[in-house]
Scaffold this motif. Structure first.
Motif, PDB file in Angstrom:
ATOM      1  N   LYS A  57       0.569  -1.225  -0.074  1.00  0.00           N
ATOM      2  CA  LYS A  57       0.044   0.091   0.095  1.00  0.00           C
ATOM      3  C   LYS A  57       0.948   1.235  -0.005  1.00  0.00           C
ATOM      4  N   TYR A  58       0.375   2.363  -0.442  1.00  0.00           N
ATOM      5  CA  TYR A  58       1.088   3.535  -0.513  1.00  0.00           C
ATOM      6  C   TYR A  58       0.190   4.824  -0.394  1.00  0.00           C
ATOM      7  N   GLY A  85     -11.470   9.698   4.615  1.00  0.00           N
ATOM      8  CA  GLY A  85     -10.425   8.604   5.040  1.00  0.00           C
ATOM      9  C   GLY A  85     -10.595   7.544   4.150  1.00  0.00           C
ATOM     10  N   PRO A  86     -10.202   7.750   2.722  1.00  0.00           N
ATOM     11  CA  PRO A  86     -10.474   6.827   1.853  1.00  0.00           C
ATOM     12  C   PRO A  86      -9.371   5.423   2.076  1.00  0.00           C
ATOM     13  N   GLN A  87      -9.796   4.395   1.893  1.00  0.00           N
ATOM     14  CA  GLN A  87      -9.004   3.173   2.242  1.00  0.00           C
ATOM     15  C   GLN A  87      -8.222   3.257   3.385  1.00  0.00           C
ATOM     16  N   ASN A  88      -6.899   3.231   3.510  1.00  0.00           N
ATOM     17  CA  ASN A  88      -6.202   3.176   4.842  1.00  0.00           C
ATOM     18  C   ASN A  88      -5.976   4.696   5.286  1.00  0.00           C
ATOM     19  N   MET A  89      -6.484   5.472   4.918  1.00  0.00           N
ATOM     20  CA  MET A  89      -6.178   6.693   5.300  1.00  0.00           C
ATOM     21  C   MET A  89      -7.066   6.876   6.585  1.00  0.00           C
ATOM     22  N   PRO A  90      -6.589   7.539   7.385  1.00  0.00           N
ATOM     23  CA  PRO A  90      -7.544   7.852   8.633  1.00  0.00           C
ATOM     24  C   PRO A  90      -8.442   8.894   8.401  1.00  0.00           C
ATOM     25  N   VAL A  91      -9.555   8.997   8.994  1.00  0.00           N
ATOM     26  CA  VAL A  91     -10.678  10.224   8.794  1.00  0.00           C
ATOM     27  C   VAL A  91      -9.909  11.379   9.547  1.00  0.00           C
TER      28      VAL A  91
END
Lengths: 560, 340, 279
Positions: free
Chosen positions: C189-190, C209-215
């Motif tokens: 992931k990146y 917070g798409p995918q692994n990005m925090p909200v």
């Protein structure tokens, strides 16, 4: 008496002559000119890397002096009010603010910063490449062992100079680098915590470290580097430069160009060329954009946090070391009567072991090799790397070990740019850091031996001309042209030591050290390719089928 | 000169079984000199001369370019201008330097003599010098009497050994002793969790599932040693589904309704472990890639760290703000000898 | 609170922003940047006072939008996200993710996903703006969630780039890199580079917070703070690097690679020339 009378009665005629005479009669310039004016230096492109290192160092002193006039190594808090808008009003240290001022508000400051940083990168690279040249050509052998040691010391000093300078802008990137140094230092048993507190003047980051690094960077380290350069060059003059073997070149002479005028012109001109190249790079390519990183703050960090290239291998080693393997934990808690102490080997091993291995081998190598070869002669003729296959292979293995750790320092960028998993990159590099040097050793030794055989082939049978000729009886052959005497000498004038088996002493015993030496000697020289001898060449002309055919063929062609 | 017992240059006598072959090719001497174009053709010589002069002229133009960039491009706070000025200063210097350098080298290569010259090497240490030096050293030692007077010699040795010690001791005040500094942070029971860098307090309700807050203790921005305190106290706050957390016995009340707080300082060498993946609940350190699993009390699942990140026990105060229940229960950050 | 002309300025300014990023050396860029910087420092005060009103749900959807969106969803998304968007083993439920989520995922080309992988890749956008709006309307109708932000809050000229820079370094730089050049996450992931990402997508990524990005909800980073971050990102994107080519803004690795390959390469070329005999 007559000579002193002559000196006293010498009356210069021109104005320049008068000035020259005035100085000469006070400093003995004539003797210096006599000694150096026509001194001979051999010419080869690989001999220039030491000069690149020297010249970049001069450029570093020049640009660095400019920077010191504007840089302020204070860690006091200030609010930035300079020209760079995205940092206006941000709290930062005076050191960082003054670095920004150099970049944005002092004319030519950015250019000087970039020249300085690019020169620093090239300086360490030139030192490294110069050392590789010395290693792979065997120029470290007697009488130059001490100069090799001085060179190794210069390498370490150049790393020290680079690291202390890297941290001075007090930006986020270098601050996190310092934090890593702090973490590594604290892992040292017994004294680590104290070392950290003494270096930082208390808890990390404190307010002392930048000033202390600054003094090391602009005073202590460059002074010691200058001293070492002086010693280094003194020994170069004393030993005279080594040279590659070839026609006219022997172990007792130096063939090349005199200092005046040719060598001085080339070497002097080369300084301007190096400066020009660095200026062009600094004109068009950003280096260390500190304005991107922001001021140091212990909370943020940027993705892709790496040190400058020359520290990369240590950072890579830190990345490669697993903290735990299965349930085995590399951090030991040792119970003592006074309490438990922590020994974090997951930090200590990668931070120290590769450096100890590489630097010990590097410093000790001239004596290791002298012990293996039992060779006490002076060597002023260099080896072509292929003619010392085992040394070359060991060097390549060392370089491979270094480069894999170096690559590991950019594992995250490898992952994003080649679209692979960060974890997989680490797993692969963990395997490669062990296997890579071994493979590199085997492959490069084979390549060296193969190249030596190729040289034999050329010496014996001549150069392939690419001309295909059909013989009267129908056979096709390629015409080989014998090499001339000069080329033949270049191809055959090398030493190929043989493995030395242990010999029993008077009592018929073989000491353990001798046995070890025998094994090492066999390891070094078992596979050897001997240079072609005149006898072999004569024999090959006498009964070698291809060559006979080729020779006959040439006769046939020329008689036509 | 070729005295093999002293390993002088030119010795080709075999040592042991190594060494040169008995029969080898004779050194044919330097190849004949091949004249250059400029040596043969006066026109080529003249051309080379003009080329060198042209290169020096280019250098002059480069220097002028530098001055144009320096004096005629006033900086006006725009990056555009600065970039242009940097380019002109750099290219000006580059032309100025390369013009001189390339010119001189071209001159040396084409117009200066290119005959290779041979110079003999000399012994680095002629034997006669060695004998003279030995005699001088012996005379010096004799005259000094250091061999005959061991009392003087030994007291001098002792004194010389002790004399540098003050030079080491005087550095003692470089820094204070660690004491308990590494084991304590600003966190304490009732200290509010606040946003980094603004210092505003955080309500539990603000922290939705999937979000991550970068947290500093209340009052940090006013603290006397702000950066030193921040270097230990920074915390990452995350909210997970409470069912996904696996607290060990005794730590069940360290989280509040799925909200957990972990030290941001890596237990490896101290980088901020700030990369939170909200789907995998992994924390990644960008410096050396240590990965921690928040579901399992931030235990290490990859990379060089060996210890989990310390957890900050948290609860909610009367006003609904998140507060610490106590300081960290273990020292934060990289391991050190006295960590215990 | 907003001046009546501000939306006009917004529209007028958004175009040069794009053009400038392509032709940074245009003489007008300096003027435009200076103007924008002045607006940025002054505009923060105006923006601060409208702090709480700016939770802008400006895009209004009609029943027809929802209807059309529902059809598009059934045809293009339901195979993974399930009928009614309640999720399946292959993909999460979209109930409550909000219109911003759809606008970001579909508008950046991440959805529909081309193939299974560590994370959804940016691809050419599959739908036109109207279709994306309709799908957003449908998903928004399923449950309350983050809305598509208004143009005012996205205007970088209204943000304070230095305040945004500080927030960016604390909250974003560890994944996206201090110069927003992107960075690696675990197992393939990146975090992508933010260069060329539109203001709207930057904003939507923060709130959803798409995918692994925090909200980064409005309770954590207020809409004005988000605007500051956008202002910071757009400022550094437009101004480019003062020192010349930025070598990807990847830090010491690309610098080291450059000096070894290009720097040393040129040096070696010169040494070979210098030591070769003239013909």
């Amino acid at each position: 008496m007559s000579s002193s009378t002559a000196t006293q009665t010498y009356v210069p005629k021109t104005r320049v002559g008068k000035v020259t005479d005035y100085v000469d009669s006070r400093v003995g310039g004539s003797a210096i000119v006599k000694e150096f004016g026509r001194k001979i230096f051999p010419d080869h492109w690989t001999f220039m890397f030491g000069e690149v290192a020297l010249y970049t160092f001069v450029i570093l002193l020049l640009s660095g002096t400019f920077l010191t006039f504007f840089y302020d190594p204070s860690m006091a808090e200030t609010t930035y009010e300079g020209s760079y808008l995205p940092l206006r009003g941000v709290e930062m240290s005076v050191a960082y603010a003054s670095s920004l001022d150099i970049s944005f508000d002092i004319r030519g400051g950015l250019f000087m910063r970039q020249v300085h940083h690019w020169s620093a990168l090239l300086f360490v690279a030139a030192v490294a490449v110069h050392m590789l040249r010395v290693f792979f050509t065997g120029a470290f052998r007697k009488p130059r062992e001490f100069n090799w040691i001085i060179g190794c010391t210069l390498l370490i000093l150049s790393l020290a100079a680079g690291f202390t300078g890297y941290s001075l802008p007090d930006d986020l990137l270098s601050g996190n680098g310092l934090r890593i140094i702090d973490g590594v230092m604290k892992s040292i048993p017994v004294v680590g915590t104290y070392l950290s507190f003494f270096l930082f003047g208390g808890e990390f980051p404190g307010t002392a470290i930048i000033g202390r690094l600054y003094v090391l960077h602009i005073l202590l380290v460059p002074a010691v580097i200058l001293l070492m350069i002086g010693l280094h060059l003194f020994l170069v003059v004393l030993h005279k430069h080594s040279q590659f073997p070839g026609p006219g070149r022997t172990n007792t002479n130096v063939v090349g160009y005199p200092v005046g005028p040719v060598y001085a012109a080339k070497a002097g001109g080369f300084f301007f060329i190096v400066f020009g190249i660095l200026a062009a790079i600094a004109a068009a390519f950003t280096i260390n954009p500190i304005w991107n990183y922001g001021p140091y703050d212990p909370s943020p960090v940027s993705a892709g946090t790496q040190p400058d290239w020359y520290i990369g291998w240590v950072d890579g080693a830190l990345r490669l070391m697993p903290g735990t393997i299965g349930n085995f934990d590399f951090e030991f808690m040792i119970p003592f009567p006074w309490g438990t102490n922590a020994l974090p080997l997951n930090v200590l091993i990668p931070a120290l072991v590769p450096a100890i291995i590489l630097f010990t081998l590097m410093f000790a190598w001239p004596w290791i090799e002298a012990w293996v070869t039992k060779d006490t002669r002076e060597h002023h003729l260099l080896d072509r790397p292929r003619n010392a296959p085992t040394r070359t292979a060991i060097g390549v293995a060392g370089v491979t070990f270094y480069c894999i750790m170096w690559a590991a320092a950019s594992s995250d960028l490898i992952a994003t740019h080649f679209m692979v998993s960060l974890n997989d990159v680490t797993y692969w590099l963990r395997v490669l850091v062990i296997l890579g040097p071994i493979l590199a050793f085997m492959v490069s030794r084979r390549i060296s031996l193969a190249l030596q055989r190729k040289d034999r082939e050329i010496a014996l049978h001549g150069r392939e001309t690419g001309r295909i000729v059909r013989l009267p009886h129908g056979e096709f052959i390629e015409v080989h042209e014998p090499v001339d005497d000069y080329k033949l000498y270049t191809l055959t004038s090398f030493e190929s030591p043989q493995a030395e088996l242990p010999t029993p002493d008077k009592d018929g015993k073989v000491s353990r050290l001798d046995k070890v030496h025998g094994r090492v000697s066999r390891f070094f020289f078992e596979d050897r390719v001997a240079p072609v001898t005149p006898r072999e060449l004569a024999a090959s002309h006498g009964d070698h089928h291809e060559e006979v055919a080729g020779a006959k063929d040439r006769e046939a062609i020329s008689s036509r | 000169m070729a005295d093999s017992s002293h390993g002088t240059p030119g010795t080709t006598v075999a040592v042991g079984s190594t060494g040169r072959q008995l029969d080898e090719f004779d050194n044919p001497g330097l190849p004949p000199h091949r004249p250059r174009l400029a040596d043969r053709d006066p026109r080529a010589e003249k051309r080379a001369e003009r080329q060198v002069a042209l290169l020096f002229a280019i250098s002059v133009v480069g220097t002028l370019l530098f001055f144009v960039g320096y004096f005629f491009i006033p900086l006006d706070q725009t990056i555009e201008r600065l970039r242009l000025q940097n380019l002109m200063l750099g290219l000006g210097t580059a032309f100025a330097m390369l013009g001189i350098g390339v010119g001189i080298v071209h001159w040396a290569k084409t117009l200066m003599p290119d005959h290779e010259v041979t110079e003999d090497r000399h012994d680095i240490r002629p034997e006669s010098d060695r004998q003279d030096a030995e005699k001088i050293v012996n005379d010096i030692l004799d005259e000094s009497g250091i061999k005959r007077r061991p009392l003087i010699r030994n007291t001098l040795l002792g004194a010389a050994l002790l004399a540098p010690l003050p030079a080491i001791a005087i550095f003692r005040d470089l820094g204070p002793l660690p004491g308990n500094a590494l084991k304590e942070t600003m966190w304490d029971a009732g200290v509010r969790l606040t946003r980094d860098p603004s210092g505003t307090p955080i309500r539990a309700a603000d922290v939705t599932i999937g979000s991550a807050f970068h947290v500093i203790p209340e009052g940090l921005n006013e603290a006397e040693h702000k950066l030193e305190e921040k270097a230990k106290a920074v915390v990452l706050l995350m909210r997970l589904d409470p069912n996904e957390l696996n607290p060990s016995p005794g730590k069940e009340d360290w989280a509040y309704d799925g909200i957990v707080a972990y030290s941001k300082i890596c237990t490896h060498v101290g980088c901020p472990v700030a990369l939170y993946e909200q789907q995998t609940h992994h924390l990644l350190c960008p410096c050396h890639q240590s990965t921690f699993d928040v579901e399992h009390e931030a235990k290490v699942i990859f990379g060089p760290a060996a210890r989990p990140l310390p957890q900050l026990p948290i609860e909610v105060d009367d006003e609904g703000y998140l507060v610490a229940s106590s300081d960290f229960q273990e020292p934060v950050g990289p391991s050190f000898w006295e960590r215990g | 609170m907003k001046k009546s002309g501000s939306s006009g300025i917004t529209k007028g300014r958004k175009q040069p922003v794009k053009a400038l990023s392509q032709r940074r050396r245009h003489p007008l860029a300096a003027v435009a940047l200076l103007l924008m910087a002045l607006l940025a420092t002054g505009g923060i005060y105006a923006a601060a006072s409208t702090a709480n009103e700016a939770q802008a749900q400006t895009t209004t959807f009609t029943a027809n939008d929802v209807d059309e969106g529902s059809k598009l969803f059934a045809a293009n998304c339901a195979s993974c996200h399930g009928m009614g968007a309640t999720g399946s083993d292959a993909a999460p439920s979209l109930v409550g993710v909000g219109a911003a989520s759809v606008d970001f995922q579909v508008g950046s080309g991440r959805m529909p996903m081309q193939m299974d992988g560590p994370q959804a890749q940016v691809k050419p956008v599959q739908f036109d703006d109207e279709q994306i709006r309709q799908m957003a309307a449908y998903v928004a109708s399923l449950g309350a969630g983050p809305a598509i932000p208004s143009d005012e809050i996205l205007d970088p000229a209204e943000g304070d780039s230095s305040a945004g820079g500080e927030l960016f370094r604390v909250n974003c730089a560890m994944c996206h890199n201090a110069a927003a050049a992107g960075g690696a996450l675990t197992r393939g992931k990146y975090a992508p580079s933010l260069e060329g990402t539109s203001e709207k997508h930057i904003y939507e990524a923060m709130v959803t917070g798409p995918q692994n990005m925090p909200v980064f909800s409005d309770a954590n980073i207020t809409p004005e703070d988000k605007q500051d971050i956008i202002a910071f990102l757009k400022t550094i994107e437009e101004q480019g690097s003062p020192g010349g080519a930025d070598l990807g803004s990847l830090g010491p690795v690309s610098e080291g690679l450059f000096i070894w390959v290009a720097g040393l390469g040129v040096i070696i070329a010169f040494t070979v020339w210098l030591t070769s005999r003239s013909s």
